[in-house]
Design a protein around this motif. Structure first.
Motif, PDB file in Angstrom:
ATOM      1  N   ALA B 259       0.977  -1.250   0.075  1.00 26.86           N
ATOM      2  CA  ALA B 259      -0.022  -0.021  -0.051  1.00 26.86           C
ATOM      3  C   ALA B 259       0.821   1.224   0.053  1.00 26.86           C
ATOM      4  O   ALA B 259       0.621   2.149  -0.746  1.00 26.86           O
ATOM      5  N   LEU B 263       1.410   4.411  -3.158  1.00 29.01           N
ATOM      6  CA  LEU B 263       1.363   5.842  -3.087  1.00 29.01           C
ATOM      7  C   LEU B 263       2.708   6.431  -3.519  1.00 29.01           C
ATOM      8  O   LEU B 263       2.676   7.501  -4.367  1.00 29.01           O
TER       9      LEU B 263
ATOM     10  N   ILE C  23       0.823   8.960   7.316  1.00 30.19           N
ATOM     11  CA  ILE C  23       0.426   7.650   7.554  1.00 30.19           C
ATOM     12  C   ILE C  23       1.609   6.899   8.188  1.00 30.19           C
ATOM     13  O   ILE C  23       1.205   6.361   9.236  1.00 30.19           O
ATOM     14  N   ALA C  98      -5.337   1.905  -2.263  1.00 28.21           N
ATOM     15  CA  ALA C  98      -4.230   1.733  -1.685  1.00 28.21           C
ATOM     16  C   ALA C  98      -3.902   2.895  -0.560  1.00 28.21           C
ATOM     17  O   ALA C  98      -3.507   2.607   0.594  1.00 28.21           O
ATOM     18  N   PHE C  99      -4.459   4.147  -0.626  1.00 21.05           N
ATOM     19  CA  PHE C  99      -4.629   4.985   0.165  1.00 21.05           C
ATOM     20  C   PHE C  99      -5.427   4.865   1.213  1.00 21.05           C
ATOM     21  O   PHE C  99      -5.313   4.841   2.581  1.00 21.05           O
ATOM     22  N   LEU C 101      -7.285   2.243   2.453  1.00 16.97           N
ATOM     23  CA  LEU C 101      -7.056   0.944   3.353  1.00 16.97           C
ATOM     24  C   LEU C 101      -5.852   1.402   4.392  1.00 16.97           C
ATOM     25  O   LEU C 101      -6.160   0.960   5.628  1.00 16.97           O
ATOM     26  N   GLN C 102      -5.103   2.456   4.245  1.00 14.14           N
ATOM     27  CA  GLN C 102      -4.125   2.735   5.190  1.00 14.14           C
ATOM     28  C   GLN C 102      -4.986   3.811   6.113  1.00 14.14           C
ATOM     29  O   GLN C 102      -4.893   3.513   7.519  1.00 14.14           O
ATOM     30  N   THR C 105      -7.378   1.872   8.302  1.00 15.89           N
ATOM     31  CA  THR C 105      -7.082   1.203   9.622  1.00 15.89           C
ATOM     32  C   THR C 105      -6.875   2.101  10.783  1.00 15.89           C
ATOM     33  O   THR C 105      -7.032   1.853  11.932  1.00 15.89           O
ATOM     34  N   ALA C 129     -10.788  -2.580   7.188  1.00 10.35           N
ATOM     35  CA  ALA C 129     -10.164  -1.533   6.290  1.00 10.35           C
ATOM     36  C   ALA C 129     -10.544  -1.532   4.810  1.00 10.35           C
ATOM     37  O   ALA C 129     -10.893  -0.374   3.952  1.00 10.35           O
TER      38      ALA C 129
END
Lengths: 434, 434, 434
Positions: B259, B263, C23, C98-99, C101-102, C105, C129
């Motif tokens: 992930a 980015l 993040i 991809a962004f 899901l982080q 969380t 997530a």
């Protein structure tokens, strides 16, 4: 075109909605959760000492999803290699699969035994319904481009019903073992489809033959179908085999059979090609024949060696079929087998049945140990599910194997069987015998 | 064209069929079912108190299928971004993967230890064979468009053999731990492929460079490959790690690394693009570097935080490699790396090895508890499988960690280790140590 | 174009890299492995008698991977049916997923409870997530073609945060049960997206309407998305339900709902089509509404019969919405719902909430047995996770069901509950109540 428009505008809605309403009513009156999906019954099992982790869901669901992908993505995209019918292939595949799995749940439930007037459903009935759907989609491959969606739905109603009856005869009356469905799924689906294709024969279809040609992007879409079928065939063949070594061994035998089949397909395809180029139709189809041909024997002690020989033969038979037999079928027997299902499912399915019979005939306690009991056990009084011994009347030697099995499983016997019983909880024993 | 036609017509059939016949003969003489796939042996385990649900199939097969999808769909479609080679990519990928997994079973079996002269096969050998196949497909990416299928088969024969030897040296002789194969799969595959690409260097290939351009639909097909690799990389890295927390943690670390890598890739790609547009080649490739770079350390206590830093670095290195290093490789070193495997597998693989060494060097019992034993255990006398400690001679600090591990695992010791022994059945202990 | 180039060249890198750095810092300070992914903690559990095979990884990971495929392949390719936005769809889908899901969380960790100031992560946080990410992608469908990637990232930051708060209110404050997210994922995602679409309304977008048309290959790509969503929806709805019968039943109810929905969709689509042809947009979208509509009630004893009725209604509502409601939304409310998420997620989500409330209201101990406890149990003091009873204040009858549940679960009570306690290990009981 007007005709076809009317067909879709009126007949398709009527067919879809009436069929679905009938199914819903039948489900309402006849279908019940089984012991593992019903909250009350499962919690009784929990109260009796089972763990939630014993639920069959955890041992079958990943296989089910792989089979599901084969049915909806694999079969759907495999047939897109015919550019002209690319979208029909995926779109009609979706419709008839969604219908057939519901109808199959009912028909297989009727034929394979009711529980107090009710059909019990759970993960195994879902896998079996998907299997039956697979058989319908094989037949669809033989008639692709020659039928309307309404005709396909009618075909599905009839074929699913006959599938369930045939499955009952093969597995229960004849007592054959056919977990991966070489006989019940592939051979049945192929010859049913060829029969329908014969009925639908249209001589002038020849003239539009150029529409059958494949193009670049269609070939890539078709490879999605091919490769998903290829990858998940081990799950297909092992999905309803007995837990433990059976499931493990079936998946592995299928994996080796397919790998050997692929090499045979590439080799043979280059040999028979008229311009020395690989024929994409061979690769998209014949490379899969290895999965079909170990559908019956895959769960037996076929060995990786045996599996590879079977796969190699299946690939060879299939490529030669595409090259030499398909034109004969069309010219002499007036069967236009659009996707060549006779080469992918028909002949390899027959090969699989023969391999299964031979392998079962060679089964001895020396090779299988106590596994012979679980693998070849037939419970004559109970409703059969896939996982039974081959008892084709033609094969006399077979009956010796049967005697060994029955002897071994007689209740209250001495020896290793007793040891087995002592370490099993009643619940486990029930599952093994299910 | 005539040459190529002859090649396919004669050489390809001969290569496919001879290789397959050799494989079948070797399987017939050397390969046997292992304890979990052999009916007799498994039922002995059942008789000794094991349950069918303990069969390793249930703990490895879903991971295996994910890896299988990466090998056949992921690698196959990833390379379709080159329109000119779209079909070659998928079609040749299928052929060499089907061959390599059989050959790998034999070569890995030879090198990693025979059992009474026989190679034992089961779900773990299947995963390891797919891993080795992955390495071959990485090399294929470096030479795509420059080789005939026969050359690819010859390359596979050689590379699989060297892979098995290299894997033996890294995992067994050096005792390194590399479950996700940063070193053994990615670094090895990339540099082997680059070496072959150097040998095959054709200066006039430059002129047909426009054929390398990607187009709309090719990009969508390539994204199928990319996304499948991306999604299933957690399964790839965790497929052969120890059961329990190791497998769980490896999957999660890989998920976070990827992930963060994605980015970084989108960000960097927009920075280096000459027209301010995202470069599809970066997205299709560099976004995956995060999976490569946690292949070694992913099963350690890298933490999500650490995984994200590694992923971020890997994405950065990979995009910069595509932009600045690939042209240099081609001009100065005469290496035409068709798919940029140096950027996706080469450099991130080396990064992964370094991260793994550092993470292993920092491992303490305070962080891992009793898990240190299982994770870093090395059994010098037994045949190694992936899952061993990093023992690179260059890293002196490493050896302290090793001493801790060995100390902790000495049999007959006091403390928590004894507690552990008392609650484990012999069977479970055996599996933990396997 | 220059503007857009500047946007990508400067704003996108800045957005991606700053967000990722934030993040990473937050993960570094706040996120920890949970009991099942931490080497030390898990080996404590092992020392206390757990087996590695009890690790939740084995019961959730296959479902997680199916959900993952839905998020990245399903949503990504579903939206390719708009030829103009085909690549944006897949490429931006990949970035924002991809962004999100982080970020999810972190946000879900904050809101749903910290453990000593730390967010614990494991397979269930990964699934949750991904669920939250799904909601963002639904909103993306409403604004596709109207937003830059930077705007999408900003939207994701806001939406994920609000999602976590809304989820907390629905599941924890109101105590509703919504495992498949009819309310929290689909209804929330759809109406959030429609709101953003209203804000972004551009009257002159009408003029480029022809760009919205779909073409042959785009339709095949979109079918990949549709079919993956369709196949794996049973995994989506069952991914975080309680182990055992709940997970098994939820998957099966969803399977039947989707099958019935597909028949309804094909039937209705042919009825409302102006030229008697099936509308591909209906098939690609409305056939999925059955999965949305059993998101809440799917884990209850809805029965296959009930599931099919719900699916049939959902398909009907969805097709009619595409035909009659979408034009009204655009003309009267100035909402250009690019992918028709109101028809696929909005209305079926509301239907699902109603079905869930009715089904929960009808729940009795006679039907659920001891399962009522596990299914509807609410632990007011602990941090809630999906899997709780519907307690919508509007439905008075509901409260009776609640009383039954609470009564049944009071500790130290007589009857079947005690029996249950005696056969459960403390570890199992803890998991059931988790």
């Amino acid at each position: 075109m007007t005709n076809s428009a009317t067909n879709l505008r009126l007949k398709l809605p009527i067919a879809c909605i009436i069929l679905e309403v009938i199914i819903i009513i039948l489900f309402g009156t006849l279908v019940q959760y089984d012991d593992e999906t019903d909250a009350k019954l499962w919690h009784k099992e929990i109260a009796n000492g089972s763990s939630n982790y014993d639920n069959n869901f955890y041992y079958r669901y990943p296989s089910f999803q792989d089979v599901h992908v084969m049915i909806f993505i694999g079969f759907g995209f495999l047939m897109t290699f015919l550019q002209r019918y690319g979208f029909s292939s995926v779109g009609f595949n979706f419709l008839i699969a969604a219908f057939a799995l519901q109808w199959a749940t009912l028909m297989q439930g009727f034929v394979h035994g009711m529980h107090g007037g009710k059909i019990h459903v759970g993960i195994e009935s879902m896998i079996n319904a998907d299997f039956c759907t697979g058989s319908v989609l094989i037949s669809f491959g033989a008639v692709l481009g020659k039928t309307s969606p309404v005709q396909l739905l009618v075909m599905s109603v009839i074929e699913v019903t006959l599938f369930a009856i045939n499955e009952f005869i093969v597995l229960s009356v004849l007592g054959a073992k056919d977990a991966g469905g070489s006989m019940t799924i592939h051979t049945f689906g192929a010859y049913f489809g060829l029969m329908v294709a014969r009925v639908l024969y249209r001589p002038n279809l020849d003239k539009s033959k150029h529409k059958n040609c494949s193009v670049y992007h269609s070939d890539l879409f078709a490879m999605i179908g091919t490769i998903y079928l290829w990858m998940f065939w081990p799950s297909f063949n092992s999905a309803v085999t007995a837990h433990g070594d059976d499931q493990h061994r079936t998946a592995m035998n299928t994996y080796y059979s397919l790998a050997a089949c692929t090499l045979a397909t590439y080799g043979l395809s280059a040999v028979v090609a008229h311009d020395g180029k690989l024929d994409m139709v061979h690769i998209q189809n014949a490379a899969l024949a290895g999965g079909v041909a170990v559908g019956t024997a895959g769960e037996m002690m076929l060995t990786p060696f045996g599996s590879m020989i079977v796969g190699f033969l299946a690939g060879t038979v299939s490529v030669l079929g595409f090259k030499f037999l398909s034109p004969i079928l069309e010219q002499k027997l007036k069967i236009q087998d659009t996707c060549g299902v006779h080469n992918l499912h028909g002949m390899p399915g027959v090969l699989g049945a023969i391999v299964g019979a031979v392998t079962a005939a060679l089964a001895t306690k020396d090779v299988y140990g106590d596994g012979l009991v679980c693998l070849f056990l037939t419970s004559w009084e109970s409703v059969p599910s896939p996982g039974f011994m081959v008892k084709l009347p033609l094969l006399r030697k077979q009956t010796d194997a049967i005697k060994v099995c029955i002897h071994t499983t007689l209740p209250g016997e001495e020896g290793s069987q007793e040891e087995l019983t002592t370490v099993r909880t009643p619940d486990e024993a029930e599952k093994l015998n299910a």
